[in-house]
Scaffold this active site. Structure first.
Site, PDB file in Angstrom:
ATOM      1  N   LYS A 195       7.819   6.041 -35.827  1.00  0.00           N
ATOM      2  CA  LYS A 195       9.081   6.286 -35.116  1.00  0.00           C
ATOM      3  C   LYS A 195      10.224   6.502 -36.111  1.00  0.00           C
ATOM      4  O   LYS A 195      11.019   7.440 -35.959  1.00  0.00           O
ATOM      5  CB  LYS A 195       9.405   5.077 -34.220  1.00  0.00           C
ATOM      6  CG  LYS A 195      10.825   5.060 -33.700  1.00  0.00           C
ATOM      7  CD  LYS A 195      11.085   3.896 -32.783  1.00  0.00           C
ATOM      8  CE  LYS A 195      11.545   2.623 -33.439  1.00  0.00           C
ATOM      9  NZ  LYS A 195      12.939   2.603 -33.906  1.00  0.00           N
ATOM     10  N   ASN A 196      10.292   5.630 -37.116  1.00  0.00           N
ATOM     11  CA  ASN A 196      11.450   5.675 -38.012  1.00  0.00           C
ATOM     12  C   ASN A 196      11.399   6.829 -39.015  1.00  0.00           C
ATOM     13  O   ASN A 196      12.356   7.056 -39.750  1.00  0.00           O
ATOM     14  CB  ASN A 196      11.602   4.336 -38.752  1.00  0.00           C
ATOM     15  CG  ASN A 196      12.090   3.246 -37.817  1.00  0.00           C
ATOM     16  OD1 ASN A 196      12.462   3.524 -36.667  1.00  0.00           O
ATOM     17  ND2 ASN A 196      12.077   2.003 -38.282  1.00  0.00           N
ATOM     18  N   CYS A 212      18.786  -1.590 -30.385  1.00  0.00           N
ATOM     19  CA  CYS A 212      18.475  -3.010 -30.172  1.00  0.00           C
ATOM     20  C   CYS A 212      19.695  -3.887 -30.468  1.00  0.00           C
ATOM     21  O   CYS A 212      20.392  -3.669 -31.469  1.00  0.00           O
ATOM     22  CB  CYS A 212      17.333  -3.429 -31.096  1.00  0.00           C
ATOM     23  SG  CYS A 212      15.729  -2.887 -30.526  1.00  0.00           S
ATOM     24  N   ARG A 254      25.580  -3.998 -36.555  1.00  0.00           N
ATOM     25  CA  ARG A 254      25.110  -2.658 -36.948  1.00  0.00           C
ATOM     26  C   ARG A 254      26.253  -1.647 -37.117  1.00  0.00           C
ATOM     27  O   ARG A 254      26.336  -0.649 -36.391  1.00  0.00           O
ATOM     28  CB  ARG A 254      24.058  -2.150 -35.960  1.00  0.00           C
ATOM     29  CG  ARG A 254      22.932  -3.124 -35.763  1.00  0.00           C
ATOM     30  CD  ARG A 254      21.777  -2.568 -34.978  1.00  0.00           C
ATOM     31  NE  ARG A 254      20.843  -1.847 -35.819  1.00  0.00           N
ATOM     32  CZ  ARG A 254      19.693  -1.331 -35.374  1.00  0.00           C
ATOM     33  NH1 ARG A 254      19.377  -1.442 -34.115  1.00  0.00           N
ATOM     34  NH2 ARG A 254      18.878  -0.706 -36.188  1.00  0.00           N
ATOM     35  N   ASP A 269      11.562  -5.599 -39.482  1.00  0.00           N
ATOM     36  CA  ASP A 269      10.895  -5.159 -38.254  1.00  0.00           C
ATOM     37  C   ASP A 269       9.561  -5.862 -38.014  1.00  0.00           C
ATOM     38  O   ASP A 269       8.930  -5.646 -36.977  1.00  0.00           O
ATOM     39  CB  ASP A 269      10.675  -3.630 -38.296  1.00  0.00           C
ATOM     40  CG  ASP A 269      11.977  -2.867 -38.070  1.00  0.00           C
ATOM     41  OD1 ASP A 269      12.996  -3.497 -37.740  1.00  0.00           O
ATOM     42  OD2 ASP A 269      11.965  -1.627 -38.227  1.00  0.00           O
ATOM     43  N   ARG A 296       9.971   1.779 -26.544  1.00  0.00           N
ATOM     44  CA  ARG A 296      10.787   2.535 -27.498  1.00  0.00           C
ATOM     45  C   ARG A 296      10.063   2.707 -28.829  1.00  0.00           C
ATOM     46  O   ARG A 296      10.366   3.625 -29.581  1.00  0.00           O
ATOM     47  CB  ARG A 296      12.121   1.812 -27.745  1.00  0.00           C
ATOM     48  CG  ARG A 296      13.019   1.816 -26.513  1.00  0.00           C
ATOM     49  CD  ARG A 296      14.378   1.208 -26.815  1.00  0.00           C
ATOM     50  NE  ARG A 296      14.774   1.577 -28.150  1.00  0.00           N
ATOM     51  CZ  ARG A 296      15.366   0.776 -29.027  1.00  0.00           C
ATOM     52  NH1 ARG A 296      15.663  -0.448 -28.688  1.00  0.00           N
ATOM     53  NH2 ARG A 296      15.690   1.193 -30.214  1.00  0.00           N
TER      54      ARG A 296
HETATM   55  C1  UD1 Z   1      16.505   1.265 -39.855  1.00  0.00           C
HETATM   56  C2  UD1 Z   1      15.346   1.235 -38.884  1.00  0.00           C
HETATM   57  C3  UD1 Z   1      15.177  -0.156 -38.297  1.00  0.00           C
HETATM   58  C4  UD1 Z   1      15.068  -1.188 -39.407  1.00  0.00           C
HETATM   59  C5  UD1 Z   1      16.203  -1.055 -40.412  1.00  0.00           C
HETATM   60  C6  UD1 Z   1      16.043  -1.964 -41.623  1.00  0.00           C
HETATM   61  C7  UD1 Z   1      15.401   3.507 -38.019  1.00  0.00           C
HETATM   62  C8  UD1 Z   1      15.641   4.404 -36.871  1.00  0.00           C
HETATM   63  N1  UD1 Z   1      15.623   2.191 -37.834  1.00  0.00           N
HETATM   64  O1  UD1 Z   1      17.666   0.946 -39.103  1.00  0.00           O
HETATM   65  O2  UD1 Z   1      14.001  -0.170 -37.498  1.00  0.00           O
HETATM   66  O3  UD1 Z   1      15.108  -2.486 -38.853  1.00  0.00           O
HETATM   67  O4  UD1 Z   1      16.272   0.301 -40.889  1.00  0.00           O
HETATM   68  O5  UD1 Z   1      14.840  -1.711 -42.265  1.00  0.00           O
HETATM   69  O6  UD1 Z   1      14.972   3.928 -39.073  1.00  0.00           O
HETATM   70  N2  UD1 Z   1      24.775  -1.551 -42.410  1.00  0.00           N
HETATM   71  C9  UD1 Z   1      26.115  -1.583 -42.648  1.00  0.00           C
HETATM   72  N3  UD1 Z   1      26.813  -0.408 -42.582  1.00  0.00           N
HETATM   73  C10 UD1 Z   1      26.202   0.784 -42.305  1.00  0.00           C
HETATM   74  C11 UD1 Z   1      24.818   0.813 -42.081  1.00  0.00           C
HETATM   75  C12 UD1 Z   1      24.115  -0.384 -42.144  1.00  0.00           C
HETATM   76  O7  UD1 Z   1      26.697  -2.636 -42.880  1.00  0.00           O
HETATM   77  O8  UD1 Z   1      26.887   1.812 -42.278  1.00  0.00           O
HETATM   78  C13 UD1 Z   1      24.007  -2.813 -42.425  1.00  0.00           C
HETATM   79  C14 UD1 Z   1      23.380  -3.115 -41.059  1.00  0.00           C
HETATM   80  O9  UD1 Z   1      24.293  -3.753 -40.198  1.00  0.00           O
HETATM   81  C15 UD1 Z   1      22.242  -4.021 -41.453  1.00  0.00           C
HETATM   82  C16 UD1 Z   1      21.794  -3.449 -42.798  1.00  0.00           C
HETATM   83  O10 UD1 Z   1      22.894  -2.670 -43.287  1.00  0.00           O
HETATM   84  O11 UD1 Z   1      22.694  -5.328 -41.623  1.00  0.00           O
HETATM   85  C17 UD1 Z   1      20.564  -2.576 -42.718  1.00  0.00           C
HETATM   86  O12 UD1 Z   1      20.778  -1.498 -41.839  1.00  0.00           O
HETATM   87  P1  UD1 Z   1      20.100  -0.083 -42.043  1.00  0.00           P
HETATM   88  O13 UD1 Z   1      19.219  -0.109 -43.234  1.00  0.00           O
HETATM   89  O14 UD1 Z   1      21.161   0.946 -41.977  1.00  0.00           O
HETATM   90  O15 UD1 Z   1      19.205   0.018 -40.746  1.00  0.00           O
HETATM   91  P2  UD1 Z   1      19.115   1.223 -39.730  1.00  0.00           P
HETATM   92  O16 UD1 Z   1      19.091   2.509 -40.467  1.00  0.00           O
HETATM   93  O17 UD1 Z   1      20.074   1.027 -38.622  1.00  0.00           O
END
Ligand code: UD1
Length: 419
Positions: free
Chosen positions: A22-23, A117, A122, A305, A397
């Site tokens: 998915k990711n 989720c 986030r 995850d 999902r």
């Molecule tokens: C992706 C995955 C999700 C997984 C996560 C961490 C997808 C679609 N989803 O989510 O399944 O759990 O990686 O491996 O690929 N953060 C910030 N600012 C930002 C972006 C992120 O502070 O602009 C923080 C988030 O709140 C979180 C951390 O960084 O605490 C990790 O988030 P991130 O790596 O961005 O996860 P996703 O890309 O949302």
């Protein structure tokens, strides 16, 4: 609304194949709009999050076809719209992955804040910081992020945290920017490498994906390709944990063992028998196994995850294990649901102390998010008696044909209408 009904206590046995990730599928579908013409994608899992991303592409004017064998074609010729509605963006966190590609392709994007989720705040600041470093003017207009750029220019971008989504958005946007972009402290997850491989197959010039420094030399256009996405390491890991929790013998095929190493290393440390094959992993274990401490970290650390599924396994282990969640601030909602099944978990802030029990007992529980739902399925499969899991749309999902795959392994799990 549907629920899972599970009659637990049967060891899982047999072979199951991991579906496409998915990711990886989400950022690759989003980045397909960077090409002019028809992109053909293989190994795309049939999941509601994937269909939501497809709906976004259709709303932008792309023409999509779906074929058996998890194949999707994206014809980008009709791309005309650059706005993603609240209704579509709110369906999934991954909706935001369209932002970088759309900005690079059309010079304008307006997208409502993403859903997904409820596992933490986030924020999206790192995505915006990256795109603005590439030259985008960004503003917040009534709950939507609007970004404009006549042209994007390469830049040096240091991410405060190696965010997966921000790395993907910036990489996709920079592929069509003028000049060279360097992302420092980039995420190194296998899905980042897959997106980079896809972009390179379309003609992008990217090096260093999979390390913390990614270099992207912008090109003027990208060409359509045929591409197969990698398999889902989290889905594979979930079935391996289910095998151990039920004292079964399961081989997961169609998976690169290195992707799952952060989990299999922990399982080995617990005394669980894990056999690594070529493109497959087998867990063949009768209880007992002992508790360990687990700390979630960016790849190659233990994946957040898999944290919920691991909580179930520790609930069935000998001894006490401490889980520390460092990625998301609200990711222990499964603890109180597992407690209904007899688990002994004390959550304080970002840590959970899990005292293992000999057995769990079937109960009525609720999936509060995707991986929490998976943790409850594993608990239900291992528990004595019947378990009913409501709100399984969360599970849909991220797990393709989960009940069918588990039934192939001998589980008694059925979908039923909720009344
Ligand atoms: C992706 C995955 C999700 C997984 C996560 C961490 C997808 C679609 N989803 O989510 O399944 O759990 O990686 O491996 O690929 N953060 C910030 N600012 C930002 C972006 C992120 O502070 O602009 C923080 C988030 O709140 C979180 C951390 O960084 O605490 C990790 O988030 P991130 O790596 O961005 O996860 P996703 O890309 O949302």
């Amino acid at each position: 609304m549907e629920k899972f009904v599970i009659c637990g206590g049967k060891p899982l046995c047999g072979t199951v194949s991991a579906s496409g990730a998915k990711n990886a599928a989400l950022p690759i579908l989003a980045a397909s709009i960077l090409a002019d013409g028809i992109v053909t994608l293989y190994n795309i899992p049939r999941l509601s999050d994937v269909f939501s991303m497809c709906d976004i592409l259709i709303s932008l004017g792309c023409d999509l076809t779906f074929s058996d064998g998890e194949i999707i074609t994206v014809n980008t010729k009709g791309l005309k719209n650059s706005e993603v509605s609240y209704q579509l963006a709110g369906r999934l966190r991954g909706s935001f992955l369209i932002m970088g590609p759309l900005l690079a392709k059309t010079g304008y994007v307006s997208i409502s804040m993403p859903g997904g989720c409820p596992i933490g705040a986030r924020p999206i600041d790192l995505h915006l910081k990256g795109l603005s470093a590439l030259g985008a003017e960004i503003e917040n207009r009534r709950g939507s992020v609007v970004a404009k750029a006549k042209k994007l220019s390469g830049a040096k971008i240091y991410l405060d945290f190696p965010s997966v989504g921000a790395t993907e958005n910036i990489m996709s946007a920079a592929a069509l920017a003028e000049g060279t972009t360097v992302i420092e402290n980039a995420a190194v997850e296998p899905e980042i490498v897959d997106l980079a491989n896809f972009l390179c197959a379309m003609g992008a010039k990217i090096s260093g994906a999979g390390t913390d420094t990614v270099k992207i030399e912008g090109v003027s256009a990208l060409s359509p390709v045929q591409y197969s996405v990698i398999s889902d390491r989290i889905e594979a890991g979930t079935y391996l944990v289910a095998a151990a929790a039920t004292g079964g013998d399961v081989t997961v095929k169609n998976i690169l063992p290195d992707y799952v190493k952060p989990l299999t290393a922990k399982m080995t440390e617990m005394g669980i028998s894990v056999e690594i094959g070529e493109g497959s992993i087998r867990v063949n274990h009768r209880k007992p196994y002992h508790s360990v401490d687990v700390k979630t970290l960016p790849f190659p650390g233990f994946p957040t995850d898999m944290q919920a599924q691991m909580t179930t396994l520790l609930s069935l282990s000998e001894g006490i294990g401490i889980i520390t969640e460092t990625i998301f601030e609200n990711r222990f909602m499964h603890a109180s649901e597992l407690a209904r099944m007899g688990a002994n978990i004390k959550v304080t802030g970002r840590s959970a102390v899990v005292e293992g029990k000999k057995a769990l007992t079937g109960a009525k529980v609720k999936a509060t998010d995707l991986r929490a739902g998976a943790a409850l399925v594993i608990a239900g499969l291992a528990a004595r008696g019947d378990t009913e899991i409501s709100d399984i749309y969360h599970i849909d999902r991220g797990y393709m044909d989960m009940a069918d795959k588990l039934r192939q392994l001998g589980a008694e799990i059925y979908r039923e209408e909720e009344h």
